[in-house]
Motif scaffolding. Structure first.
Motif, PDB file in Angstrom:
ATOM      1  N   TYR A  69       1.649 -16.713  -4.314  1.00  0.00           N
ATOM      2  CA  TYR A  69       0.489 -16.490  -5.169  1.00  0.00           C
ATOM      3  C   TYR A  69      -0.791 -16.837  -4.432  1.00  0.00           C
ATOM      4  N   ARG A  70      -1.779 -15.978  -4.551  1.00  0.00           N
ATOM      5  CA  ARG A  70      -3.002 -16.084  -3.760  1.00  0.00           C
ATOM      6  C   ARG A  70      -3.771 -17.371  -3.994  1.00  0.00           C
ATOM      7  N   LEU A  71      -3.609 -18.006  -5.157  1.00  0.00           N
ATOM      8  CA  LEU A  71      -4.295 -19.262  -5.419  1.00  0.00           C
ATOM      9  C   LEU A  71      -3.527 -20.473  -4.900  1.00  0.00           C
ATOM     10  N   HIS A  72      -2.313 -20.221  -4.415  1.00  0.00           N
ATOM     11  CA  HIS A  72      -1.492 -21.302  -3.885  1.00  0.00           C
ATOM     12  C   HIS A  72      -1.362 -21.266  -2.372  1.00  0.00           C
ATOM     13  N   PHE A  73      -1.306 -20.055  -1.797  1.00  0.00           N
ATOM     14  CA  PHE A  73      -1.078 -19.916  -0.362  1.00  0.00           C
ATOM     15  C   PHE A  73      -1.880 -18.763   0.223  1.00  0.00           C
ATOM     16  N   PHE A  97     -10.186  -7.330  -0.344  1.00  0.00           N
ATOM     17  CA  PHE A  97      -9.499  -7.817  -1.545  1.00  0.00           C
ATOM     18  C   PHE A  97      -8.357  -6.855  -1.831  1.00  0.00           C
ATOM     19  N   PHE A  98      -7.107  -7.323  -1.746  1.00  0.00           N
ATOM     20  CA  PHE A  98      -5.949  -6.443  -1.930  1.00  0.00           C
ATOM     21  C   PHE A  98      -5.567  -6.325  -3.397  1.00  0.00           C
ATOM     22  N   VAL A  99      -5.083  -5.139  -3.758  1.00  0.00           N
ATOM     23  CA  VAL A  99      -4.654  -4.829  -5.114  1.00  0.00           C
ATOM     24  C   VAL A  99      -3.353  -4.034  -5.029  1.00  0.00           C
ATOM     25  N   SER A 100      -2.900  -3.523  -6.173  1.00  0.00           N
ATOM     26  CA  SER A 100      -1.634  -2.795  -6.192  1.00  0.00           C
ATOM     27  C   SER A 100      -1.783  -1.284  -6.311  1.00  0.00           C
ATOM     28  N   GLY A 101      -3.024  -0.796  -6.479  1.00  0.00           N
ATOM     29  CA  GLY A 101      -3.190   0.649  -6.608  1.00  0.00           C
ATOM     30  C   GLY A 101      -4.644   1.046  -6.702  1.00  0.00           C
ATOM     31  N   GLY A 102      -4.875   2.346  -6.792  1.00  0.00           N
ATOM     32  CA  GLY A 102      -6.223   2.865  -6.759  1.00  0.00           C
ATOM     33  C   GLY A 102      -7.069   2.470  -7.948  1.00  0.00           C
ATOM     34  N   SER A 103      -6.503   2.514  -9.155  1.00  0.00           N
ATOM     35  CA  SER A 103      -7.268   2.131 -10.334  1.00  0.00           C
ATOM     36  C   SER A 103      -7.706   0.673 -10.244  1.00  0.00           C
ATOM     37  N   GLU A 104      -6.817  -0.184  -9.785  1.00  0.00           N
ATOM     38  CA  GLU A 104      -7.164  -1.592  -9.616  1.00  0.00           C
ATOM     39  C   GLU A 104      -8.265  -1.762  -8.571  1.00  0.00           C
ATOM     40  N   ALA A 105      -8.220  -0.967  -7.523  1.00  0.00           N
ATOM     41  CA  ALA A 105      -9.239  -1.062  -6.479  1.00  0.00           C
ATOM     42  C   ALA A 105     -10.609  -0.666  -7.030  1.00  0.00           C
ATOM     43  N   VAL A 106     -10.647   0.388  -7.828  1.00  0.00           N
ATOM     44  CA  VAL A 106     -11.908   0.831  -8.416  1.00  0.00           C
ATOM     45  C   VAL A 106     -12.436  -0.211  -9.394  1.00  0.00           C
ATOM     46  N   THR A 304      -2.192 -10.584 -10.308  1.00  0.00           N
ATOM     47  CA  THR A 304      -1.066 -11.432  -9.908  1.00  0.00           C
ATOM     48  C   THR A 304      -0.536 -11.063  -8.534  1.00  0.00           C
ATOM     49  N   TYR A 305      -0.458  -9.771  -8.249  1.00  0.00           N
ATOM     50  CA  TYR A 305       0.164  -9.339  -6.992  1.00  0.00           C
ATOM     51  C   TYR A 305      -0.833  -9.092  -5.865  1.00  0.00           C
ATOM     52  N   ALA A 306      -2.073  -9.521  -6.053  1.00  0.00           N
ATOM     53  CA  ALA A 306      -3.075  -9.334  -5.003  1.00  0.00           C
ATOM     54  C   ALA A 306      -2.651 -10.059  -3.729  1.00  0.00           C
ATOM     55  N   GLY A 307      -2.589  -9.316  -2.631  1.00  0.00           N
ATOM     56  CA  GLY A 307      -2.236  -9.920  -1.349  1.00  0.00           C
ATOM     57  C   GLY A 307      -0.769 -10.240  -1.205  1.00  0.00           C
ATOM     58  N   ASN A 308       0.081  -9.597  -1.987  1.00  0.00           N
ATOM     59  CA  ASN A 308       1.526  -9.839  -1.877  1.00  0.00           C
ATOM     60  C   ASN A 308       1.974  -9.681  -0.425  1.00  0.00           C
ATOM     61  N   PRO A 309       2.680 -10.670   0.141  1.00  0.00           N
ATOM     62  CA  PRO A 309       3.013 -10.608   1.575  1.00  0.00           C
ATOM     63  C   PRO A 309       3.917  -9.443   1.958  1.00  0.00           C
ATOM     64  N   LEU A 310       4.843  -9.074   1.068  1.00  0.00           N
ATOM     65  CA  LEU A 310       5.714  -7.943   1.389  1.00  0.00           C
ATOM     66  C   LEU A 310       4.907  -6.648   1.423  1.00  0.00           C
ATOM     67  N   ALA A 311       4.017  -6.473   0.462  1.00  0.00           N
ATOM     68  CA  ALA A 311       3.180  -5.280   0.439  1.00  0.00           C
ATOM     69  C   ALA A 311       2.275  -5.228   1.660  1.00  0.00           C
ATOM     70  N   CYS A 312       1.705  -6.376   2.020  1.00  0.00           N
ATOM     71  CA  CYS A 312       0.787  -6.397   3.164  1.00  0.00           C
ATOM     72  C   CYS A 312       1.529  -6.160   4.479  1.00  0.00           C
ATOM     73  N   ALA A 313       2.742  -6.671   4.594  1.00  0.00           N
ATOM     74  CA  ALA A 313       3.536  -6.412   5.799  1.00  0.00           C
ATOM     75  C   ALA A 313       3.825  -4.923   5.927  1.00  0.00           C
ATOM     76  N   ALA A 314       4.125  -4.278   4.798  1.00  0.00           N
ATOM     77  CA  ALA A 314       4.368  -2.835   4.830  1.00  0.00           C
ATOM     78  C   ALA A 314       3.087  -2.091   5.194  1.00  0.00           C
ATOM     79  N   GLY A 315       1.968  -2.486   4.606  1.00  0.00           N
ATOM     80  CA  GLY A 315       0.703  -1.827   4.893  1.00  0.00           C
ATOM     81  C   GLY A 315       0.301  -1.938   6.347  1.00  0.00           C
TER      82      GLY A 315
END
Length: 450
Positions: A69-73, A97-106, A304-315
């Motif tokens: 979680y981004r507020l913990h690590f 600032f990472f998000v989970s999709g386009g709508s969240e980014a906007v 909640t999933y902002a900056g998820n490490p698995l997503a960022c590793a894939a990106g």
């Protein structure tokens, strides 16, 4: 075997084949039928399906951690992807600032812009200008700056209406897109709208550098984007570029805004940013905005999933593959060849009234008459029917309606950036067969209309 899912619902009741596997530009259903992914899903799968290097990067990350979680690590994956993303953006655009999709980014971009205004003593600025037609996402904030009637009208009572200016559809207005006067004509509508609303109330202008679903790969006329940037700076209006569809190389540059050397205040990306391997998007902001907001107490926003490490590793692995294979260059080269093929089809089929796009984001628009630009009759539902005909032949393409979602059917052709000339030939062959069938199907309706 044909597995039927019974509990999911999306837009309608129609069932689709069940996906079994996908490799490269191809996908197979559980009955063994092969499809060529001619639209990269929804312009998402930029590097193709099941890239082994991306999958391996995801495996390595999964063995370490799948969530923090981004507020913990802080995580190594998110820090590396943020640094890489910033390096690919214009100078000063170095806060991510990472998000989970386009709508969240906007949504994130709109809220950062507003908080920046408050932090700098310009709380009177709150209006977000966008274009008509346009599409910026399905959440309420994103819908408020969207102009696409079928998607926006049901929710109008729930939203704060935002001002709009016409999209630069020079081909429909009979103007020369290569003439700078045309670009200035449309850009000056933005200045007029700012003055009409009151410059002290206008916070930002949100625009896709090259149009997506709502305008079908619309490339702005010469001089338009540069003039838009100049106008925004003149009135202190933030320039937010929606690169959800165009980012990550699809148009032959990593960012479509590079075609005009733009220097925006905020960029939003998703779709090809992680190429469909995981849900991931990003808001990239100029440091001056972020520093002001942080100094004022912090960014009041988060997922909640902002900056998820698995997503960022894939990106990060996706960007590595884009660079390793020179997929941006391939998109530019293959895009020229794809557009030539579509223009060849236009010569053969009178119902194609326009071909447009840049890189591997291309589209053709159906018209009943090229001279008058009259659209096909709405009741034909051409944008849906043609897609189904192509799908039955094993080709996946994407469609929407150009004229505020009500009429003006266009078909987007945007294969993965790994596409070769052989793939383009295959796409063209299936488009040709689909156009032939579709033309015969609608001929009686067109003859009655005349």
């Amino acid at each position: 075997m044909n597995v039927k899912l019974s509990h999911l619902f999306y837009q309608g009741r129609e069932r689709k084949p069940v996906l079994d596997q996908a490799r490269g530009v191809y996908m197979w259903d559980v009955d063994g039928k092969r499809y060529l992914d001619g639209s990269s899903g929804a312009m998402v799968c930029n590097i193709g399906h099941s890239n082994e290097n991306v999958l391996e990067a995801m495996r390595r990350q999964m063995e370490k951690s799948t969530f923090g979680y981004r507020l913990h690590f802080e995580t190594e994956a998110s820090e590396k992807l943020a640094a890489k993303t910033a390096a690919l953006c214009p100078d000063g655009m170095n806060r991510v600032f990472f998000v989970s999709g386009g709508s969240e980014a906007v949504e994130s971009a709109l809220k950062l812009a507003r908080q920046y205004a408050l932090a700098t003593g310009e709380g009177s600025r709150w209006k977000i200008i966008s274009r008509a037609p346009s599409y910026h996402g399905c959440t309420l904030g994103a819908l408020a700056i969207t102009s696409y009637a079928p998607l926006t009208e049901p929710f109008t009572p729930l939203m704060q209406a935002m001002p709009k200016v016409p999209a630069p559809r020079a081909y429909l207005d009979g103007l020369d897109p290569e003439d700078e006067a045309t670009g200035h004509h449309y850009a000056d509508m933005l200045e007029a709208k700012i003055l009409e609303e009151g410059p002290e109330s206008v916070l930002a202008f949100v625009v896709e550098p090259i149009g997506g679903a709502s305008t079908g790969a619309l490339v702005p006329p010469k001089g338009y984007m540069e003039r838009v940037q100049e106008i925004c700076r003149r009135y202190g209006v933030l320039l937010i570029l929606d690169e959800v569809m165009t980012g990550a190389g699809r148009t032959g540059k990593f960012l479509a805004s590079e075609h005009w050397n733009l220097e925006p205040d905020i960029i939003v990306m998703s779709k090809g940013f992680a190429a469909g391997y995981v849900p991931l998007g990003a808001m990239v902001a100029h440091e001056r905005l972020v520093e002001a907001v942080l100094d004022a107490g912090g960014f009041l926003h988060g997922f909640t999933y902002a900056g998820n490490p698995l997503a960022c590793a894939a990106g990060l692995a996706v960007i590595d593959e884009i660079e390793r294979q020179d997929l941006v260059g391939n998109a530019a080269r293959m895009g020229v060849k794809l557009k030539e093929r579509l223009e060849g089809l236009m010569q053969r089929y009178a119902i194609i009234g326009d071909v447009r796009g840049k890189g591997l984001l291309t589209a053709f628009e159906f018209m009943a008459d090229r001279g008058s630009k009259a659209p096909l009759p709405k009741h034909l539902q051409a944008f849906n029917r043609f897609v189904q005909i192509a799908y039955d032949k094993g080709l996946i393409v994407y469609s929407r309606r150009t004229r505020d979602g009500v009429e003006g059917d266009h078909i987007i052709v945007a294969p993965p950036m790994i596409a070769t000339e052989t793939h383009l030939d295959e796409i063209t062959e299936m488009l040709d067969a689909s156009l032939s069938e579709f033309t015969e199907e609608i001929r009686p309706a067109l003859e009655r209309a005349v």
